[in-house]
Design an enzyme around this catalytic site. Structure first.
Site, PDB file in Angstrom:
ATOM      1  N   LYS A 104      53.961  44.919  37.535  1.00  0.00           N
ATOM      2  CA  LYS A 104      52.640  45.508  37.249  1.00  0.00           C
ATOM      3  C   LYS A 104      51.698  44.323  37.071  1.00  0.00           C
ATOM      4  O   LYS A 104      51.620  43.719  36.010  1.00  0.00           O
ATOM      5  CB  LYS A 104      52.711  46.340  35.967  1.00  0.00           C
ATOM      6  CG  LYS A 104      51.777  47.531  35.920  1.00  0.00           C
ATOM      7  CD  LYS A 104      50.327  47.211  36.036  1.00  0.00           C
ATOM      8  CE  LYS A 104      49.712  46.818  34.711  1.00  0.00           C
ATOM      9  NZ  LYS A 104      48.348  46.247  34.884  1.00  0.00           N
TER      10      LYS A 104
ATOM     11  N   GLU B 173      55.845  36.506  26.367  1.00  0.00           N
ATOM     12  CA  GLU B 173      55.067  35.260  26.330  1.00  0.00           C
ATOM     13  C   GLU B 173      53.637  35.667  26.032  1.00  0.00           C
ATOM     14  O   GLU B 173      52.997  36.344  26.839  1.00  0.00           O
ATOM     15  CB  GLU B 173      55.190  34.530  27.673  1.00  0.00           C
ATOM     16  CG  GLU B 173      56.611  34.037  27.910  1.00  0.00           C
ATOM     17  CD  GLU B 173      56.815  33.311  29.244  1.00  0.00           C
ATOM     18  OE1 GLU B 173      55.883  33.251  30.051  1.00  0.00           O
ATOM     19  OE2 GLU B 173      57.932  32.825  29.462  1.00  0.00           O
TER      20      GLU B 173
ATOM     21  N   CYS C  35      47.208  29.737  28.794  1.00  0.00           N
ATOM     22  CA  CYS C  35      47.746  30.043  27.461  1.00  0.00           C
ATOM     23  C   CYS C  35      48.098  28.768  26.701  1.00  0.00           C
ATOM     24  O   CYS C  35      48.094  28.743  25.485  1.00  0.00           O
ATOM     25  CB  CYS C  35      48.970  30.930  27.588  1.00  0.00           C
ATOM     26  SG  CYS C  35      50.269  30.116  28.509  1.00  0.00           S
TER      27      CYS C  35
ATOM     28  N   GLU D  26      42.214  33.159  19.086  1.00  0.00           N
ATOM     29  CA  GLU D  26      42.274  32.734  20.488  1.00  0.00           C
ATOM     30  C   GLU D  26      41.002  33.170  21.213  1.00  0.00           C
ATOM     31  O   GLU D  26      40.563  34.311  21.075  1.00  0.00           O
ATOM     32  CB  GLU D  26      43.484  33.378  21.176  1.00  0.00           C
ATOM     33  CG  GLU D  26      43.624  32.946  22.613  1.00  0.00           C
ATOM     34  CD  GLU D  26      44.764  33.666  23.348  1.00  0.00           C
ATOM     35  OE1 GLU D  26      44.794  34.900  23.339  1.00  0.00           O
ATOM     36  OE2 GLU D  26      45.617  32.975  23.913  1.00  0.00           O
TER      37      GLU D  26
HETATM   38  N1  NAD Z   1      52.426  32.682  26.380  1.00  0.00           N
HETATM   39  C1  NAD Z   1      52.202  32.656  27.671  1.00  0.00           C
HETATM   40  O1  NAD Z   1      52.999  32.173  28.459  1.00  0.00           O
HETATM   41  C2  NAD Z   1      50.928  33.227  28.239  1.00  0.00           C
HETATM   42  C3  NAD Z   1      50.587  32.929  29.558  1.00  0.00           C
HETATM   43  C4  NAD Z   1      49.416  33.440  30.083  1.00  0.00           C
HETATM   44  C5  NAD Z   1      48.592  34.266  29.327  1.00  0.00           C
HETATM   45  N2  NAD Z   1      48.929  34.539  28.052  1.00  0.00           N
HETATM   46  C6  NAD Z   1      48.062  35.378  27.223  1.00  0.00           C
HETATM   47  O2  NAD Z   1      47.545  36.452  28.001  1.00  0.00           O
HETATM   48  C7  NAD Z   1      46.277  36.853  27.513  1.00  0.00           C
HETATM   49  C8  NAD Z   1      45.323  37.025  28.675  1.00  0.00           C
HETATM   50  O3  NAD Z   1      45.855  37.894  29.623  1.00  0.00           O
HETATM   51  P1  NAD Z   1      45.468  39.443  29.722  1.00  0.00           P
HETATM   52  O4  NAD Z   1      44.088  39.652  29.174  1.00  0.00           O
HETATM   53  O5  NAD Z   1      45.787  39.897  31.097  1.00  0.00           O
HETATM   54  O6  NAD Z   1      46.502  40.105  28.719  1.00  0.00           O
HETATM   55  P2  NAD Z   1      46.711  41.660  28.427  1.00  0.00           P
HETATM   56  O7  NAD Z   1      47.723  41.726  27.350  1.00  0.00           O
HETATM   57  O8  NAD Z   1      45.416  42.344  28.222  1.00  0.00           O
HETATM   58  O9  NAD Z   1      47.299  42.245  29.789  1.00  0.00           O
HETATM   59  C9  NAD Z   1      48.482  41.766  30.353  1.00  0.00           C
HETATM   60  C10 NAD Z   1      49.130  42.862  31.171  1.00  0.00           C
HETATM   61  O10 NAD Z   1      49.568  43.896  30.307  1.00  0.00           O
HETATM   62  C11 NAD Z   1      49.129  45.159  30.796  1.00  0.00           C
HETATM   63  N3  NAD Z   1      49.013  46.067  29.648  1.00  0.00           N
HETATM   64  C12 NAD Z   1      47.978  46.169  28.777  1.00  0.00           C
HETATM   65  N4  NAD Z   1      48.272  47.090  27.830  1.00  0.00           N
HETATM   66  C13 NAD Z   1      49.511  47.570  28.110  1.00  0.00           C
HETATM   67  C14 NAD Z   1      50.366  48.539  27.497  1.00  0.00           C
HETATM   68  N5  NAD Z   1      50.013  49.188  26.394  1.00  0.00           N
HETATM   69  N6  NAD Z   1      51.573  48.776  28.050  1.00  0.00           N
HETATM   70  C15 NAD Z   1      51.968  48.108  29.168  1.00  0.00           C
HETATM   71  N7  NAD Z   1      51.190  47.195  29.783  1.00  0.00           N
HETATM   72  C16 NAD Z   1      49.991  46.913  29.270  1.00  0.00           C
HETATM   73  C17 NAD Z   1      47.833  44.823  31.499  1.00  0.00           C
HETATM   74  O11 NAD Z   1      47.444  45.835  32.372  1.00  0.00           O
HETATM   75  C18 NAD Z   1      48.200  43.518  32.182  1.00  0.00           C
HETATM   76  O12 NAD Z   1      48.912  43.747  33.360  1.00  0.00           O
HETATM   77  C19 NAD Z   1      45.889  35.778  26.521  1.00  0.00           C
HETATM   78  O13 NAD Z   1      46.119  36.243  25.224  1.00  0.00           O
HETATM   79  C20 NAD Z   1      46.851  34.641  26.815  1.00  0.00           C
HETATM   80  O14 NAD Z   1      47.106  33.784  25.746  1.00  0.00           O
HETATM   81  C21 NAD Z   1      50.091  34.049  27.496  1.00  0.00           C
HETATM   82  O1  LIG Z   2      56.314  27.486  32.650  1.00  0.00           O
HETATM   83  S1  LIG Z   2      55.207  27.606  33.553  1.00  0.00           S
HETATM   84  O2  LIG Z   2      55.598  28.519  34.606  1.00  0.00           O
HETATM   85  O3  LIG Z   2      54.810  26.308  34.049  1.00  0.00           O
HETATM   86  C1  LIG Z   2      53.887  28.297  32.744  1.00  0.00           C
HETATM   87  C2  LIG Z   2      52.664  27.731  32.891  1.00  0.00           C
HETATM   88  C3  LIG Z   2      51.582  28.256  32.213  1.00  0.00           C
HETATM   89  C4  LIG Z   2      51.774  29.326  31.428  1.00  0.00           C
HETATM   90  C5  LIG Z   2      50.654  29.858  30.619  1.00  0.00           C
HETATM   91  O4  LIG Z   2      49.460  30.116  31.239  1.00  0.00           O
HETATM   92  C6  LIG Z   2      53.004  29.909  31.313  1.00  0.00           C
HETATM   93  C7  LIG Z   2      54.084  29.381  31.988  1.00  0.00           C
END
Ligand code: NAD
Ligand SMILES: O=S(=O)(O)c1ccc(CO)cc1
Length: 486
Positions: free
Chosen positions: A178, A254, A288, A390
């Protein structure tokens, strides 16, 4: 206008509801595509296809044959590099220089790295004497978990999706992805790649839509999903964990971060500024692992603020394929509003705005885009909103510190614990701190330097579990013990 269809059982399908939503280019706010939202019927069909594929050819082929298919997937992504680049850029507006160095190559590499892992990871075995004087040999076998739901964010769409699909398939699972509603393109395109390399039908499926009351929630609550891997906001991860509790499915999460950088006076100044420029502003701060809190030892505080200000002001916003573009827009108008709201809260709470704080002046044709200025603040207390929450934008707060103990306390005083970067020439001190900072990843004189064999994940509210190398096998397989008496 492009149309993004769901990819189920090797075929592109629309939906029974007729519901569609817009794909918007964040560079200018224009609609560039229509996305077919998956409802329950499409999610059910995708999960059923993934479940059936486990019992078909995919479930029977050897690891070596699986590896060949994954290698072909990586090869086909590289062959269609420009298609993936265009698709990723149209959805995100990120500079081509960035996407062509990170997003797309890592999208391909994520299929290759786990081939090596799965081929070279042994399982344990033990010999023992039985009470009747015979011998028993126990050995472990790794079996796929089954159907894995892969729920993805928008910041590094292809990279973060394949970071999970790569190991899931290497381990013999099937997936239903998804993608974020903001970035449907590369996950959809990957369906063409799967068909081109002869991936059995139903192994890779994509359903489009939103979270609650839409494809995300239907998928994560589906009883035939055997595991859920998620990247995104902590609040969403918490909702997914609740959904996973029904049916007792494992989760790998994550999630969010509020990452700090710690800069000591003895650092290599140039390396530090170069690295902080990336960690604070790259991908418009939507990484992130990005830095939003910078702590600088007092003797070089002013010097760091001045140098980073100069770098922030040199980050030219512009079109992705223009050579001098250094920063793209944030993902959407909604996210722009959130970031600007937090910029306002910094001002209201008394920050000194070193640079930025608003929307850059863009040419007429780009004014509809979701642009925000790279921004630096100083002077806020540790309790201020932009120091604790954040933001996920191109910004940071910089504050001085006087002792190792003080900075350790400040870095750890946050509910998140994803990543930290420490800058110093004193490697003993850096290691001492790295052992005490409550995060999943700690860099010393570097940032976003990844060896994909190593564990990736967050502490505290930044995540549950680790992925990468053998750690991915822990999540994507189940370890079965076999005992034979002879
Ligand atoms: N720790 C990591 O590796 C990492 C990496 C990248 C991004 N992030 C985090 O992601 C966030 C930004 O991304 P975003 O805005 O797309 O996140 P989000 O949580 O809003 O959405 C992520 C995904 O979850 C889905 N989703 C939302 N609500 C849901 C529910 N109730 N049930 C199932 N699926 C649902 C969304 O449609 C989307 O596909 C930031 O907080 C960032 O820190 C973390
Ligand atoms: O482990 S990685 O695939 O390199 C990776 C990179 C960035 C992020 C967060 O945005 C998560 C995983």
């Amino acid at each position: 206008m492009k149309e993004f269809l769901n990819f189920i059982n090797g075929e592109y399908v629309k939906n029974v509801s007729g519901k569609m939503f817009d794909d918007i280019n964040p560079v200018n706010g224009q609609v560039i595509g229509k996305i077919y939202e998956a409802g329950r019927p499409e999610v059910d069909a995708a999960v059923a296809a993934a479940k059936a594929a486990l019992k078909g050819d995919w479930g029977r082929i050897s690891v070596v044959e699986r590896a060949k298919l994954l290698d072909a997937v990586a090869g086909e992504i590289n062959r269609r590099f420009d298609d993936f680049l265009q698709a990723e850029i149209a959805d995100t507006g990120k500079p081509a220089s960035l996407a062509s160095h990170i997003d797309i190559p890592r999208g391909a590499a994520n299929f290759q790295i786990f081939i090596d892992t799965i081929k070279s990871t042994a399982t344990e075995s033990f010999n023992m004497r039985t009470p009747d004087g015979k011998t028993a040999l126990s050995y472990g076998v790794r079996v796929p978990r089954g159907v894995i739901a892969v729920v993805c964010p928008w910041n590094l769409p292809l990279l973060l999706m394949t970071w999970k699909v790569g190991p899931a398939l290497a381990c013999g699972n099937t997936v239903v992805v998804k993608p974020s509603e903001e970035t449907p393109a590369t996950a959809t395109l990957l369906g063409e790649v799967m068909n081109a390399v002869g991936m059995p039908k139903g192994v890779y499926n994509v359903v489009h839509g939103f979270g609650p009351d839409s494809a995300g929630a239907f998928l994560t609550s589906h009883p035939d999903v055997n595991g859920i891997t998620f990247t995104g906001e902590t609040r969403t991860g918490s909702a997914i964990m609740k959904a996973a509790a029904d049916g007792v499915r494992p989760v790998s999460l994550e999630m969010g971060g509020k990452n700090a950088a710690v800069v000591f006076a003895d650092c290599d100044f140039q390396v530090t500024i170069d690295t902080l420029t990336r960690s604070c502003f790259e991908n418009a701060g939507q990484v992130c692992l990005g830095t939003e809190r910078v702590y600088v030892e007092r003797p070089i505080f002013e010097k760091v603020v001045a140098a980073l200000k100069e770098r922030a002001e040199s980050m030219k916003p512009g079109l992705p394929f223009e050579k001098d573009t250094k920063i793209g827009p944030v993902i959407s108008k909604e996210h722009q509003e959130k970031v600007l709201g937090l910029y306002k809260s910094a001002k209201d709470e008394g920050a000194t705005i070193v640079t930025g704080g608003g929307v850059p002046d863009m040419p007429e044709e780009l004014k509809g885009g979701s642009w925000v200025q790279p921004t630096i603040w100083t002077g806020l207390p540790e309790t201020a909103t932009v120091v604790t929450e954040e933001i996920f934008g191109p910004c940071c707060h910089i504050s001085p510190f006087d002792s190792e103990e003080e900075v350790l306390g400040k870095v750890n005083a946050n509910r998140y614990g994803l990543a930290t970067a420490i800058f110093t020439q004193d490697i003993s001190r850096a290691n001492r701190l790295a052992h005490q900072i409550e995060v999943g990843l700690c860099w010393i004189n570097a940032w976003f330097l990844r060896d994909l064999r190593t564990p990736f994940g967050g502490s505290k509210q930044s995540g549950i579990g680790r992925e990468g190398g053998v750690h991915s096998l822990e999540f994507y397989t189940e370890l079965r013990n076999v005992m034979v008496k002879f």
